[in-house]
Design a protein around this motif. Sequence first.
Motif: not given
Length: 304
Positions: A219-231, A195-197, A130-136
């Motif tokens: 190029i894609m700007d990719i952000f990986v957010v580690d597992g975090v607590s609710l706090l 994870v956001c591309a 599936r193609y994305s022009a914006n964000i996955c």
Amino acid sequence: MKHLFIVNPTAGGKDRTGEVREKVEKTFSGREGEVEIYVTKAPMDAPEKIKQEAASGGHIRVYACGGDGTFNECVFGAAKLDNVAVCPFPTGTGNDFCRMFGDEKDMYRDLDALVEGWEHPIDLIDCNGRYSANICSVGIDARIGTSVHKYSKLPLIGGATGYVVSLIVNVFKGITRKMRIRAEGFSAEGSHTLVCACNGRFYGGGFNPSLDARPDDGIMDIFVVDGVSLLHVAALIGKYASGRSDEAPKYIHHLKTDAIDIDFEEENVVNVDGETLFTDKVRMRLIPGALKLIVPKGMKFFDQ
């Protein structure tokens, strides 16, 4: 040249076919070129219509009259076709792709500027075909965005309230999911929040993780957010959503690459420009210059 207006009659909760028709008739009065207004009948109807028209071999300009979902369907139909160019002509509620253009975003509402505009090649993200022009994206943000529509339809709940309810329910179900992530120079396995591309800059009605992503830089700007607590999640997501991920490098990893693979232990939801896929394996690949975007006359974004 043919000008094809793809109208989604359900975008924004109101049928604006009449408004589009009135604007089209006014704009093309005295102009040359074949014009067709096509009202979609079902999801994924637009790509089939575009491909059928493209098979004629003539040059076609497609105007996606709706929100981000309508634009995504038109992108899917126009991807990799040399004789088709496409652009959003917003009539829906969500217009995240246009927000990338800042003060120039409303130029995509100026039909005269679009008709007289030029065509510029932009990249697309291939996400499981599936193609994305914006964000996955995958993770808590995709789960909230997918279920918000379900809660918004309940009695006494709607709009922003539906989002809040979806947020609460999904946080209660668990913020993180186990993922195996692989990209050039990066490898991680364990619990992650999202994870956001990014090929564009905005999604989810206000999230702006990348302040300088461009859809034509290969190029894609990719952000990986580690597992975090609710706090910690509120503070981290706040930084992530406002493009300040560099303030939390311990938990938010910023990658620049053209490919990423994500495996889950079970099926998860994937956000593709606001549309949804369900899978346990995500494969994202950037395809340079895969789409011709109609750029409004006078827009300076791509001159930068």
